[in-house]
Design a protein around this motif. Sequence first.
Motif, PDB file in Angstrom:
ATOM      1  N   ARG A 142     -19.823  54.412  22.442  1.00 51.16           N
ATOM      2  CA  ARG A 142     -18.625  53.691  22.901  1.00 51.16           C
ATOM      3  C   ARG A 142     -18.967  52.285  23.389  1.00 51.16           C
ATOM      4  O   ARG A 142     -18.141  51.381  23.354  1.00 51.16           O
ATOM      5  N   LEU A 143     -20.154  52.117  23.924  1.00 48.21           N
ATOM      6  CA  LEU A 143     -20.582  50.850  24.515  1.00 48.21           C
ATOM      7  C   LEU A 143     -22.077  50.721  24.281  1.00 48.21           C
ATOM      8  O   LEU A 143     -22.731  51.687  23.912  1.00 48.21           O
ATOM      9  N   ALA A 254     -15.654  50.938  30.234  1.00 52.91           N
ATOM     10  CA  ALA A 254     -15.628  50.269  28.932  1.00 52.91           C
ATOM     11  C   ALA A 254     -14.201  50.063  28.456  1.00 52.91           C
ATOM     12  O   ALA A 254     -13.848  48.990  27.940  1.00 52.91           O
ATOM     13  N   GLN A 258     -12.383  46.469  27.816  1.00 50.43           N
ATOM     14  CA  GLN A 258     -11.795  46.153  26.507  1.00 50.43           C
ATOM     15  C   GLN A 258     -10.319  45.779  26.645  1.00 50.43           C
ATOM     16  O   GLN A 258      -9.841  44.841  25.997  1.00 50.43           O
ATOM     17  N   SER A 259      -9.599  46.508  27.499  1.00 46.08           N
ATOM     18  CA  SER A 259      -8.182  46.216  27.707  1.00 46.08           C
ATOM     19  C   SER A 259      -7.988  44.842  28.345  1.00 46.08           C
ATOM     20  O   SER A 259      -7.104  44.065  27.947  1.00 46.08           O
ATOM     21  N   GLU A 261     -10.040  42.257  28.184  1.00 46.21           N
ATOM     22  CA  GLU A 261     -10.360  41.224  27.197  1.00 46.21           C
ATOM     23  C   GLU A 261      -9.256  41.101  26.154  1.00 46.21           C
ATOM     24  O   GLU A 261      -8.893  39.994  25.740  1.00 46.21           O
ATOM     25  N   LEU A 262      -8.712  42.236  25.732  1.00 48.51           N
ATOM     26  CA  LEU A 262      -7.634  42.226  24.738  1.00 48.51           C
ATOM     27  C   LEU A 262      -6.449  41.412  25.230  1.00 48.51           C
ATOM     28  O   LEU A 262      -5.894  40.564  24.505  1.00 48.51           O
TER      29      LEU A 262
END
Length: 276
Positions: A142-143, A254, A258-259, A261-262
């Motif tokens: 995942r990371l 993680a 990701q959220s 950054e999105l």
Amino acid sequence: MMKKQRVWFISGCSSGFGRGLARAALERGDCVAVTARNLDAVSDLVDKHAARARAIQLDVTDSSSVRRAVAQAIEAFGRIDVLVNNAGYALQGVFEDATDAQIRRVFETNVFGLMDLTRAVVSGMRTQGSGHIINLSSIVGRLSGPLLAYYSATKFAVEGLSEALAGELTDFGIRVTLIEPGPYATDFASRSLDPIASSDAYVKLTERANASYAGMIFDDPQAVVDAIVQVASLATPPLRLPVGTQALGMARDALRAQSTELERWAGLSTGGGYVV
């Protein structure tokens, strides 16, 4: 109510999760194809459960060995209900410093070997209209982080493969689950690890990364075995299952990162540009 007796095919049973899972399934009363490259390493398990265990030689990097092993399991038990792709190892070190042979070997084992074994088993599951494919990934599927580029790349590949496979096989009653362990006290960091020799340019980075990883707490591997046994009993199992408090925390971190950054770059993604 009596528990349903299942037939397991487990790769990499000579040590670690594979050995523990083979023992747990046999003690539960199931039948197990106990595979290893060296059958002496699993003889004690098979001898203790001779009626329900078969020792089968398997090298997942050899396609003829894969086909032969699956055929022997079918001959012994008539079917395979649960395939556990456990065989694998880590290649750890700086991306730039790995040799061609090291890179190809880790992908041959962790990715192509898993693909070959799954392809050899899945047609039988499809014909019988049931089955469960359980792929041992890792939280680094995942990371990722320094020194883990190649190992993570193999596990990211397994994650993508498994997600697609789950969609392809659901109509045939076949389920797919990824098990994503965090750090556990197996022989993974010794026997199952191929270190990459670091060049002078990366000495400081390697020292920092190794010190960080050495500070991790290694949990009891029995928790992974127990989780797999429980998942195999579920009618609607999860696609992904982080196992262990550390793995769950890392997965949550993680996903949050990701959220964040999105959303930060959403304007650029949709053509509106990025506002600082």
